[in-house]
Design a protein around this motif. Structure first.
Motif: not given
Length: 239
Positions: A115-117, A139
């Motif tokens: 997940k691209k936080t 991100s």
């Protein structure tokens, strides 16, 4: 090609003495011969089968192929005689009175990408004329350097073109020196790969940065300094 219990030949049907439907023969990194001779990897006591009837062998780049080695009665796929066959999962072929199936389940799908936080990078100070007191919403893998294609391009001549990358890492942020000439610094310590706490300052060239979690929707300014405008990912030319 290392041996795998998941890749094998399986007998689908047979009338040959000593063989039975469901019997399996693992495949490895060396050829396996099918034929009437006792020293074959798959021996078939069938008068219609040649002594060295066919071979299943690995091929360059992965996978296996079936090759007729000059048998009298041939290898069949359905009703068609074939001299050679690239084997795919569940492909069936017949030698004499025995039908084989090649079993090589496809590998499991790769895990989903991480997940691209989203997070915030703040430019705290710069001697190079880059805009400071700006927050950049980013991100994924964030690149910092002099090159225009960097996520955060800076005018700092003491920075390399692709100086460093930053990613979210658990509750912190990971900064990695990308082989720069002048390094990434935490105070007076040069680092190559370091996990930072939120708000911990690091230096690229003569430009100082801090990272913070991005506030959830509705959280307002909680988790980051107040009174700082949130900027775009591109800082070049900002005032």
């Amino acid at each position: 090609m290392p041996q795998s219990p998941d890749i094998f030949l399986r007998i689908v049907s047979t009338t040959v003495p000593g063989r039975a439907a469901g019997e399996t023969f693992p495949l490895a990194d060396s050829p396996i011969t099918l034929g009437r001779a006792d020293d074959c990897g798959v021996a078939l006591k069938d008068g219609s089968v040649s002594r060295k009837h066919a071979v299943v062998e690995p091929v360059a780049g992965g996978g296996y192929r079936l090759r007729d080695t000059g048998s009298a009665n041939g290898v069949y796929v359905g009703d068609a005689r074939t001299p050679e066959l690239v084997l795919t999962h569940q492909a069936q072929f017949r030698i004499g009175d025995t039908v084989f199936e090649f079993v090589a389940p496809p590998p499991p799908p790769p895990p989903p990408p991480p997940k691209k936080t989203p997070f915030i990078i703040r430019i705290v100070a710069s001697k190079a004329g880059d805009a400071t007191e700006r927050e950049l919403s980013v991100s994924g893998v964030v690149s910092i350097g002099r090159a225009e294609e960097c996520t955060i391009p800076i005018k700092d001549l003491s920075a390399s073109k692709r100086h460093a990358v930053v990613t979210a890492d658990g509750d912190g942020f990971r900064v990695i020196d990308n082989g720069s000439a002048n390094g990434v610094w935490l105070e007076d310590q040069r680092v190559s790969d370091e996990v930072l706490k939120p708000g911990q300052r690091f230096r690229v060239g003569d430009t100082f940065f801090e990272c913070y979690p991005k506030p959830e929707e509705g959280d307002g300014d909680e988790g980051r300094p107040l009174g700082v405008a949130v900027g775009r990912v591109t800082v070049k030319g900002a005032s």
